[in-house]
Scaffold this active site. Structure first.
Site, PDB file in Angstrom:
ATOM      1  N   GLU A   1       0.843  -1.195   0.000  1.00 25.44           N
ATOM      2  CA  GLU A   1       0.000   0.000   0.000  1.00 25.44           C
ATOM      3  C   GLU A   1       0.880   1.248   0.000  1.00 25.44           C
ATOM      4  O   GLU A   1       0.448   2.333   0.365  1.00 25.44           O
ATOM      5  CB  GLU A   1      -1.005  -0.015   1.153  1.00 25.44           C
ATOM      6  CG  GLU A   1      -0.461  -0.330   2.505  1.00 25.44           C
ATOM      7  CD  GLU A   1      -1.574  -0.415   3.552  1.00 25.44           C
ATOM      8  OE1 GLU A   1      -2.295   0.565   3.721  1.00 25.44           O
ATOM      9  OE2 GLU A   1      -1.673  -1.474   4.214  1.00 25.44           O
TER      10      GLU A   1
ATOM     11  N   CYS B   1      -3.696  -3.761   4.269  1.00 24.11           N
ATOM     12  CA  CYS B   1      -2.796  -4.793   4.792  1.00 24.11           C
ATOM     13  C   CYS B   1      -3.207  -6.210   4.392  1.00 24.11           C
ATOM     14  O   CYS B   1      -2.384  -7.119   4.422  1.00 24.11           O
ATOM     15  CB  CYS B   1      -2.717  -4.702   6.313  1.00 24.11           C
ATOM     16  SG  CYS B   1      -2.325  -3.050   6.886  1.00 24.11           S
TER      17      CYS B   1
ATOM     18  N   HIS C   1      -3.040 -10.245  11.943  1.00 19.46           N
ATOM     19  CA  HIS C   1      -2.487  -8.973  11.453  1.00 19.46           C
ATOM     20  C   HIS C   1      -2.156  -8.135  12.691  1.00 19.46           C
ATOM     21  O   HIS C   1      -2.993  -7.963  13.575  1.00 19.46           O
ATOM     22  CB  HIS C   1      -3.512  -8.255  10.575  1.00 19.46           C
ATOM     23  CG  HIS C   1      -3.129  -6.835  10.285  1.00 19.46           C
ATOM     24  ND1 HIS C   1      -1.913  -6.507   9.730  1.00 19.46           N
ATOM     25  CD2 HIS C   1      -3.769  -5.656  10.505  1.00 19.46           C
ATOM     26  CE1 HIS C   1      -1.843  -5.194   9.605  1.00 19.46           C
ATOM     27  NE2 HIS C   1      -2.944  -4.651  10.071  1.00 19.46           N
TER      28      HIS C   1
HETATM   29  N1  COA Z   1       0.648   2.978  30.418  1.00 19.95           N
HETATM   30  C1  COA Z   1      -0.059   1.928  29.963  1.00 19.95           C
HETATM   31  N2  COA Z   1      -0.953   2.016  28.906  1.00 19.95           N
HETATM   32  C2  COA Z   1      -1.103   3.226  28.334  1.00 19.95           C
HETATM   33  C3  COA Z   1      -0.400   4.354  28.775  1.00 19.95           C
HETATM   34  C4  COA Z   1       0.512   4.202  29.875  1.00 19.95           C
HETATM   35  N3  COA Z   1       1.222   5.227  30.346  1.00 19.95           N
HETATM   36  N4  COA Z   1      -0.779   5.405  28.006  1.00 19.95           N
HETATM   37  C5  COA Z   1      -1.687   4.940  27.108  1.00 19.95           C
HETATM   38  N5  COA Z   1      -1.883   3.616  27.313  1.00 19.95           N
HETATM   39  C6  COA Z   1      -2.742   2.714  26.545  1.00 19.95           C
HETATM   40  C7  COA Z   1      -4.128   3.291  26.275  1.00 19.95           C
HETATM   41  O1  COA Z   1      -5.018   3.037  27.348  1.00 19.95           O
HETATM   42  C8  COA Z   1      -4.512   2.528  25.027  1.00 19.95           C
HETATM   43  O2  COA Z   1      -4.894   1.202  25.353  1.00 19.95           O
HETATM   44  P1  COA Z   1      -6.435   0.730  25.179  1.00 19.95           P
HETATM   45  O3  COA Z   1      -6.754   0.882  23.727  1.00 19.95           O
HETATM   46  O4  COA Z   1      -6.429  -0.677  25.620  1.00 19.95           O
HETATM   47  O5  COA Z   1      -7.233   1.651  26.015  1.00 19.95           O
HETATM   48  C9  COA Z   1      -3.172   2.407  24.279  1.00 19.95           C
HETATM   49  O6  COA Z   1      -2.153   2.577  25.255  1.00 19.95           O
HETATM   50  C10 COA Z   1      -2.964   3.455  23.186  1.00 19.95           C
HETATM   51  O7  COA Z   1      -3.113   4.728  23.775  1.00 19.95           O
HETATM   52  P2  COA Z   1      -4.028   5.826  23.101  1.00 19.95           P
HETATM   53  O8  COA Z   1      -4.034   7.021  23.980  1.00 19.95           O
HETATM   54  O9  COA Z   1      -5.348   5.249  22.725  1.00 19.95           O
HETATM   55  O10 COA Z   1      -3.176   6.122  21.781  1.00 19.95           O
HETATM   56  P3  COA Z   1      -3.499   7.068  20.571  1.00 19.95           P
HETATM   57  O11 COA Z   1      -4.612   8.007  20.850  1.00 19.95           O
HETATM   58  O12 COA Z   1      -2.199   7.667  20.209  1.00 19.95           O
HETATM   59  O13 COA Z   1      -4.028   6.104  19.401  1.00 19.95           O
HETATM   60  C11 COA Z   1      -4.005   4.391  17.765  1.00 19.95           C
HETATM   61  C12 COA Z   1      -3.656   4.776  19.203  1.00 19.95           C
HETATM   62  C13 COA Z   1      -3.798   2.914  17.568  1.00 19.95           C
HETATM   63  C14 COA Z   1      -5.474   4.713  17.463  1.00 19.95           C
HETATM   64  C15 COA Z   1      -3.089   5.196  16.787  1.00 19.95           C
HETATM   65  O14 COA Z   1      -1.767   4.834  17.014  1.00 19.95           O
HETATM   66  C16 COA Z   1      -3.418   5.019  15.329  1.00 19.95           C
HETATM   67  O15 COA Z   1      -4.200   5.777  14.762  1.00 19.95           O
HETATM   68  N6  COA Z   1      -2.769   4.030  14.651  1.00 19.95           N
HETATM   69  C17 COA Z   1      -2.917   3.794  13.222  1.00 19.95           C
HETATM   70  C18 COA Z   1      -4.153   2.981  12.858  1.00 19.95           C
HETATM   71  C19 COA Z   1      -4.072   1.562  13.345  1.00 19.95           C
HETATM   72  O16 COA Z   1      -3.027   1.000  13.528  1.00 19.95           O
HETATM   73  N7  COA Z   1      -5.257   0.943  13.501  1.00 19.95           N
HETATM   74  C20 COA Z   1      -5.372  -0.435  13.935  1.00 19.95           C
HETATM   75  C21 COA Z   1      -6.257  -1.259  13.062  1.00 19.95           C
HETATM   76  S1  COA Z   1      -5.496  -1.581  11.505  1.00 19.95           S
END
Ligand code: COA
Length: 444
Positions: free
Chosen positions: A82, A119, A243
């Protein structure tokens, strides 16, 4: 006819970004978000002379050499990506051009193409190759299938935390050494706008929604797999590679998958004394109450020894490499399969004849589930991987260096940068041709 993956090679980008140590402090974030939340330690990134073609060609070269396969033995080359940089000329033509620089013979006779569906395309190319061999059109030749991506996000996008870059090359053939594919297949596919790149390099992402879509499509694919004759009982599978955009996503998917697959089984019966039986929708007046009930049950299920042992045995080992490289998009589920088999090899597990349940997903959105059977040659095949050496030799970027290399790979920037590493015995990007094509050279 026994058809599947005869050999596999992984190629990581040669740079690394330490997420808790370098990235989190620069972003003013708690390192625990990476290590505990997302489950990621390092992003693999490409050096200035690397891209999807060099990584794909370098993985393919090692695979063909190792398996003693010449161009004449390859009937098709399919690339899943991609991160393509051309809307017409497929990456597979560039990969073939690279390989022809170092192998005797050519790929003139080989059917080449490129697959796109985020993916999940990495699994679709495998599927195409499987069908081609099974249809009797391979005439004794193998398919070279490569999933290659530079999973880069715009700076400051939440997805930046999950970046990665690498390629997985696989040979699909009769009587394979590694795994054979089963016939049953489950699909969950719905028109979604969770993650897309409408003629742009970096994705538009609704991250939280993409996680929900992943889980919904995966559940549909599992139901479809069972409907189509697939056995989904958790004891059937020695490894369950998912994945893996980041291991935290797999933790969520695994719990949902396990819950679904124990419904109406003796496992659910055995757990009933501890946590009750799974809520059934017909017992609830409204859907919200049912969802709350199923969430509480899943939370309790995750705490049981039965679940913990299943997860430790079948899922956790598949995350070992992902933690050290990040998301490789189309290659990610194949990295997970490889990591699981590598862990089994290192811990001396007897896997010949055992089953894997492979769960792929692509945004946009589609999940695919199929089963594979581990073949007698798997130990010899996995023993030849050199991924540990590749991971160890990566250059560790400072945050400022990371910013610079991100700019180098940003198509909208014209940054020139000396590479951080010195290429040896590999294909490198070597500038532009007169029609805007990318050029590649093999460096001794
Ligand atoms: N200690 C432990 N855990 C922590 C933490 C800390 N200090 N700070 C954050 N976390 C956890 C959060 O609770 C969350 O876990 P949960 O989903 O079980 O609640 C996780 O870490 C991620 O934190 P979050 O604040 O949600 O991260 P983010 O707002 O930066 O977004 C994604 C995370 C995945 C949405 C972002 O990285 C993204 O857009 N990724 C690309 C798209 C993707 O990969 N999608 C997946 C499907 S293909």
């Amino acid at each position: 006819m026994n058809v599947g993956i005869d050999g596999i090679e992984i190629r990581t980008g040669r740079l690394k970004l330490d997420l808790p140590g370098t990235f989190a402090p620069a972003k003013g974030e708690d390192p625990g978000k990476y290590t505990k939340g997302l489950g990621l330690h390092v992003s693999a990134l490409p050096d200035a002379y690397e891209d999807i073609v060099t990584m794909a060609a370098n993985a393919s070269r090692r695979l063909l050499e190792r398996k003693n396969v010449s161009p004449a033995d390859i009937g098709r080359i399919d690339v899943a990506t991609e991160s393509a940089f051309d809307n017409s000329k497929p990456v597979s033509t560039y990969v073939a051009g690279c390989l022809e620089q170092v192998f005797d013979g050519d790929f003139t006779h080989a059917n080449k193409g490129e697959r796109k569906f985020a993916c999940v395309s990495g699994t679709q190319v495998l599927d195409d190759a499987f069908n081609w061999v099974r249809a009797g059109r391979s005439r004794g030749r193998a398919a070279l299938v490569v999933a290659t991506d530079t999973a880069l996000y715009a700076r400051d996008d939440p997805g930046e935390a999950t970046q990665g870059a690498g390629a997985v090359a696989m040979l699909v053939d009769r009587d394979p050494d590694l795994v054979s594919f089963g016939d049953a297949q489950g699909i969950g596919s719905v028109d979604e706008t969770d993650f897309l790149k409408p003629n742009q390099q970096f994705p538009s992402v609704d991250g939280k929604r993409s996680m929900q879509v992943y889980l919904a499509r995966m559940r549909e694919a599992l139901q479809d797999f069972a409907r189509n004759g697939g056995d989904i009982h958790p004891d059937t599978f020695s490894l369950v590679p998912f994945h893996t955009p980041f291991p935290g996503m797999v933790r969520k998917a695994a719990a949902l998958g396990f819950r679904h697959s124990i419904r109406d089984t003796s496992v659910e019966d055995r757990l009933a004394d501890q946590i009750g039986r799974q809520p059934r929708p017909e017992a609830f007046d409204d859907h919200e109450a049912y969802l709350d009930g199923i969430k509480s049950y899943t939370d309790e299920l995750r705490q049981t020894t039965t679940y913990e042992e299943w997860y430790e045995r079948t899922v956790e080992p598949t995350l070992d490499i992902a933690r050290e490289v990040g998301n490789w998009y189309s290659g990610s589920v194949h990295v997970a399969r490889t990591a699981g088999l590598k862990h089994a090899f290192e811990t001396d597990r007897a896997l010949t004849g055992k089953n894997l349940l492979v769960a792929s997903y692509g945004s946009g959105a589609q999940a695919e589930i199929h089963a594979e059977t581990v073949q007698p040659g798997w130990r010899d095949e996995i023993a030849q991987l050199n991924i540990d050496e590749q991971l160890d030799r990566r250059y560790d970027l400072t945050f400022e260096e990371y910013e610079a290399i991100h700019d180098v790979h940003n198509h909208d920037e014209t940054t020139d940068l000396e590479p951080f590493t010195t290429p040896t015995e590999e294909f490198v990007f070597d500038g532009w041709g007169r029609m805007g094509e990318r050029k590649y050279t093999y460096v001794e």
